[in-house]
Design a protein around this motif. Structure first.
Motif, PDB file in Angstrom:
ATOM      1  N   VAL A  85     -25.308  -7.408  32.553  1.00  0.00           N
ATOM      2  CA  VAL A  85     -25.331  -6.204  31.714  1.00  0.00           C
ATOM      3  C   VAL A  85     -26.598  -6.261  30.865  1.00  0.00           C
ATOM      4  N   ARG A  86     -27.427  -5.192  30.899  1.00  0.00           N
ATOM      5  CA  ARG A  86     -28.662  -5.169  30.115  1.00  0.00           C
ATOM      6  C   ARG A  86     -28.778  -3.832  29.387  1.00  0.00           C
ATOM      7  N   VAL A  87     -28.705  -3.874  28.072  1.00  0.00           N
ATOM      8  CA  VAL A  87     -28.785  -2.673  27.251  1.00  0.00           C
ATOM      9  C   VAL A  87     -30.228  -2.431  26.826  1.00  0.00           C
ATOM     10  N   ASP A  88     -30.657  -1.177  26.917  1.00  0.00           N
ATOM     11  CA  ASP A  88     -31.934  -0.746  26.360  1.00  0.00           C
ATOM     12  C   ASP A  88     -31.610   0.196  25.207  1.00  0.00           C
ATOM     13  N   VAL A  96     -25.866  -2.035  34.747  1.00  0.00           N
ATOM     14  CA  VAL A  96     -24.674  -2.838  35.015  1.00  0.00           C
ATOM     15  C   VAL A  96     -24.621  -3.180  36.490  1.00  0.00           C
ATOM     16  N   GLN A  97     -24.345  -4.446  36.780  1.00  0.00           N
ATOM     17  CA  GLN A  97     -24.204  -4.877  38.162  1.00  0.00           C
ATOM     18  C   GLN A  97     -22.802  -4.549  38.680  1.00  0.00           C
ATOM     19  N   ALA A  98     -22.634  -4.721  39.981  1.00  0.00           N
ATOM     20  CA  ALA A  98     -21.457  -4.201  40.672  1.00  0.00           C
ATOM     21  C   ALA A  98     -20.136  -4.807  40.208  1.00  0.00           C
ATOM     22  N   GLY A  99     -20.155  -6.019  39.654  1.00  0.00           N
ATOM     23  CA  GLY A  99     -18.906  -6.653  39.260  1.00  0.00           C
ATOM     24  C   GLY A  99     -18.566  -6.543  37.786  1.00  0.00           C
ATOM     25  N   VAL A 100     -19.290  -5.738  37.052  1.00  0.00           N
ATOM     26  CA  VAL A 100     -19.104  -5.644  35.597  1.00  0.00           C
ATOM     27  C   VAL A 100     -17.866  -4.822  35.263  1.00  0.00           C
ATOM     28  N   ARG A 101     -17.122  -5.289  34.274  1.00  0.00           N
ATOM     29  CA  ARG A 101     -15.982  -4.538  33.744  1.00  0.00           C
ATOM     30  C   ARG A 101     -16.401  -3.829  32.459  1.00  0.00           C
ATOM     31  N   ALA A 103     -15.155  -3.717  29.529  1.00  0.00           N
ATOM     32  CA  ALA A 103     -15.119  -4.488  28.278  1.00  0.00           C
ATOM     33  C   ALA A 103     -16.476  -5.127  27.991  1.00  0.00           C
ATOM     34  N   GLN A 104     -17.166  -5.592  29.035  1.00  0.00           N
ATOM     35  CA  GLN A 104     -18.481  -6.209  28.859  1.00  0.00           C
ATOM     36  C   GLN A 104     -19.506  -5.194  28.369  1.00  0.00           C
ATOM     37  N   VAL A 105     -19.440  -3.975  28.889  1.00  0.00           N
ATOM     38  CA  VAL A 105     -20.401  -2.951  28.516  1.00  0.00           C
ATOM     39  C   VAL A 105     -20.162  -2.488  27.091  1.00  0.00           C
ATOM     40  N   VAL A 106     -18.909  -2.284  26.733  1.00  0.00           N
ATOM     41  CA  VAL A 106     -18.577  -1.872  25.357  1.00  0.00           C
ATOM     42  C   VAL A 106     -19.089  -2.913  24.369  1.00  0.00           C
ATOM     43  N   ALA A 107     -18.849  -4.194  24.673  1.00  0.00           N
ATOM     44  CA  ALA A 107     -19.275  -5.265  23.771  1.00  0.00           C
ATOM     45  C   ALA A 107     -20.799  -5.341  23.666  1.00  0.00           C
ATOM     46  N   ALA A 108     -21.501  -5.106  24.770  1.00  0.00           N
ATOM     47  CA  ALA A 108     -22.958  -5.192  24.749  1.00  0.00           C
ATOM     48  C   ALA A 108     -23.590  -4.025  24.005  1.00  0.00           C
ATOM     49  N   ALA A 109     -22.970  -2.851  24.061  1.00  0.00           N
ATOM     50  CA  ALA A 109     -23.539  -1.655  23.435  1.00  0.00           C
ATOM     51  C   ALA A 109     -23.172  -1.533  21.964  1.00  0.00           C
ATOM     52  N   GLU A 110     -22.054  -2.100  21.561  1.00  0.00           N
ATOM     53  CA  GLU A 110     -21.513  -1.910  20.212  1.00  0.00           C
ATOM     54  C   GLU A 110     -22.468  -2.319  19.092  1.00  0.00           C
ATOM     55  N   PRO A 111     -23.225  -3.411  19.197  1.00  0.00           N
ATOM     56  CA  PRO A 111     -24.135  -3.774  18.094  1.00  0.00           C
ATOM     57  C   PRO A 111     -25.193  -2.717  17.782  1.00  0.00           C
ATOM     58  N   PHE A 183     -21.279   5.850  51.161  1.00  0.00           N
ATOM     59  CA  PHE A 183     -22.646   5.934  51.669  1.00  0.00           C
ATOM     60  C   PHE A 183     -23.413   4.624  51.506  1.00  0.00           C
ATOM     61  N   GLY A 184     -22.749   3.575  51.078  1.00  0.00           N
ATOM     62  CA  GLY A 184     -23.422   2.303  50.907  1.00  0.00           C
ATOM     63  C   GLY A 184     -22.698   1.454  49.876  1.00  0.00           C
ATOM     64  N   ILE A 185     -23.233   0.286  49.633  1.00  0.00           N
ATOM     65  CA  ILE A 185     -22.674  -0.622  48.639  1.00  0.00           C
ATOM     66  C   ILE A 185     -23.612  -0.616  47.429  1.00  0.00           C
ATOM     67  N   VAL A 186     -23.146  -0.059  46.331  1.00  0.00           N
ATOM     68  CA  VAL A 186     -23.952   0.026  45.114  1.00  0.00           C
ATOM     69  C   VAL A 186     -23.933  -1.326  44.410  1.00  0.00           C
ATOM     70  N   THR A 187     -25.105  -1.867  44.152  1.00  0.00           N
ATOM     71  CA  THR A 187     -25.206  -3.183  43.525  1.00  0.00           C
ATOM     72  C   THR A 187     -25.491  -3.092  42.025  1.00  0.00           C
ATOM     73  N   GLU A 188     -26.035  -1.951  41.572  1.00  0.00           N
ATOM     74  CA  GLU A 188     -26.368  -1.824  40.150  1.00  0.00           C
ATOM     75  C   GLU A 188     -26.521  -0.341  39.799  1.00  0.00           C
ATOM     76  N   LEU A 189     -26.115   0.000  38.579  1.00  0.00           N
ATOM     77  CA  LEU A 189     -26.278   1.347  38.048  1.00  0.00           C
ATOM     78  C   LEU A 189     -27.076   1.298  36.753  1.00  0.00           C
ATOM     79  N   GLU A 190     -27.856   2.338  36.520  1.00  0.00           N
ATOM     80  CA  GLU A 190     -28.435   2.582  35.199  1.00  0.00           C
ATOM     81  C   GLU A 190     -27.768   3.840  34.660  1.00  0.00           C
ATOM     82  N   ILE A 191     -27.081   3.705  33.528  1.00  0.00           N
ATOM     83  CA  ILE A 191     -26.298   4.808  32.994  1.00  0.00           C
ATOM     84  C   ILE A 191     -26.628   5.044  31.528  1.00  0.00           C
ATOM     85  N   ASP A 192     -26.397   6.280  31.094  1.00  0.00           N
ATOM     86  CA  ASP A 192     -26.619   6.635  29.700  1.00  0.00           C
ATOM     87  C   ASP A 192     -25.548   6.027  28.802  1.00  0.00           C
TER      88      ASP A 192
END
Length: 440
Positions: A85-88, A96-101, A103-111, A183-192
């Motif tokens: 998980v990498r926040v900008d 976020v990579q394909a196996g991320v839940r 909870a990890q994203v919420v915790a990374a973005a919250e600060p 249409f394929g196996i998504v390995t990573e997303l960049e999301i707002d």
């Protein structure tokens, strides 16, 4: 491609095979011929190329609550090891990579005072949830999670890793966001990410034996006509078992509740009419940090067997849904959960993706605990009752019902998806994941 060891590959007789398959859904057995445990995009490429060379269908099992629709005799890729998980914070995005839940994203973005457009459960896989649309707790304010995807890294049927954006490959971008892994196996997303530090959220719970369920649903539907677009809510009916593990106010009760998430500052004023509808079992509405948003629904965290499906409604005919409540209520032969989501707001706005039925006003979700055959026998009559006002089904909530493709897309969307499928996956390599992947 970087140099690294080959991905973990297991066959049914190998030690660790069953452990690698284990997930939140325990009701449906899967027995792929080859199971690849991917730790990187390169591992996914290797697995897809193996499947293509062997002429085997390939699917993916991420980390959330859903399962791919059948993998017997094929190749299945698990992605739980891909958990980056990498926040900008400046761009207000996260990769976020394909196996991320979630909870990890919420915790990374919250600060940073930011939040993703996650769903109700922190244990749901972020990627599959988003590819299937993503109906989140702030959906009426911000729309579907799929509406906020900037780019996707995806391994397509030719074994190539592509970075797909609306500008680079608009048709594939459109198809991936709404059609899951077809249409394929998504390995990573960049999301707002969105700017949300706190919200007014929680639930009001009523005793369904003391308050008329249909009457409460009618009052809820009338109330939804008055609320701002920034308020997202749902009505739920849950017959709780009488077990010591549950809080005393829920144990053995038929609980009717209204769940609310709202970023406005006048929450108490907006919900005041609901508090007057009857005696409350519990009132958890409060201003909370976004990191506590999972407490609004308090979804069960323990793996279990369940089956569910959904109906996107053109309108909420209260009497008709009241019949459903009676049919699958506390006197039904097995535990069934009903949830009615209020749609509209930003969800009704058009977006360049394949998420259908944006004109829907409500979504009815039905879930039964137990095996597929028994659960379908209980729930199918309820969906028959809803058929006259049903536009279609929601891919996010086809829990175990992903083997049925009818109703997941309107005719125009389905036709366009089929044309693109012929272009990007002519050999139907991802056939086991086409359309209804039951991914959430």
């Amino acid at each position: 491609m970087s140099q690294h060891t080959q991905p973990l590959a297991l066959r049914p007789a190998d030690p660790g095979y069953d452990d690698e398959l284990a997930g939140f859904q325990t009701g449906f057995a899967q027995r792929p011929a080859v199971l690849f445990g991917a730790a990187s995009a390169d591992d996914v490429i290797a697995a897809v190329r193996y499947a293509a060379g062997a002429g085997l269908p390939v699917g993916v099992q991420a980390t959330g609550h859903g399962l791919p629709g059948g993998s017997e005799g094929g190749v299945l890729i698990t992605t739980r090891r891909m958990d980056g998980v990498r926040v900008d914070p400046a761009a207000r995005t996260v990769r976020v990579q394909a196996g991320v839940r979630w909870a990890q994203v919420v915790a990374a973005a919250e600060p940073y005072g930011l939040a993703p457009l996650n769903g109700s459960s922190p244990g749901v896989g972020a990627v599959s949830y988003t590819l299937s649309g993503g109906l989140g707790i702030l959906a009426r304010e911000f729309g579907y999670a799929a509406d906020h995807v900037r780019s996707l890294d995806v391994v397509t049927a030719d074994g190539q890793l592509r970075r797909v954006t609306r500008e680079s490959e608009p048709e594939l971008h459109w198809a991936l966001l709404g059609a899951g892994h077809s249409f394929g196996i998504v390995t990573e997303l960049e999301i707002d990410l969105v700017l949300v530090r706190t919200l007014y959220g929680g639930s009001l719970a009523f005793d369904g034996r003391e308050v008329d369920p249909t009457g409460l649903l009618r009052a809820y539907e009338e109330w939804t006509r008055t609320v701002p677009d920034g308020l997202t809510s749902s009505f739920a009916a849950v017959p709780y078992p009488d077990v010591p593990a549950l809080p005393p106010h829920l144990r053995g009760r038929y609980v009717l509740s209204v769940r609310i998430a709202y970023t406005g500052t006048d929450g108490d004023q907006v919900v005041a009419p609901l508090r007057e509808l009857g005696p409350l079992l519990a009132d958890s509405l409060r201003e909370m940090p976004y990191a506590e948003s999972h407490t609004i629904h308090s979804d069960p965290p323990e793996p279990h067997a369940y089956y569910g499906d959904s109906a996107v409604l053109s309108e909420l005919e209260v009497a008709r849904v009241g019949e459903v409540l009676a049919l699958v209520g506390p006197d039904a032969p097995g535990m069934c959960v009903v949830q009615v989501n209020h749609l509209g707001g930003a969800l009704a706005k058009s977006a360049p993706n394949s998420v259908p039925y944006r004109e829907g006003r409500f979504l009815v979700r039905l879930l039964a605990v137990g095996d597929r055959a028994t659960a379908r026998a209980r729930l199918d009559p309820a969906f028959v009752l809803l058929a006259p006002v049903t536009l279609g089904r929601a891919l996010n909530f086809a829990f175990g019902a992903g083997d049925r493709t009818e109703g997941l897309y309107d005719a125009e969307t389905r036709k366009r998806l089929a044309e693109l499928k012929s272009e990007y996956d002519p050999a139907n390599l991802f056939s086991r994941n086409y359309g209804p992947t039951a991914a959430c």
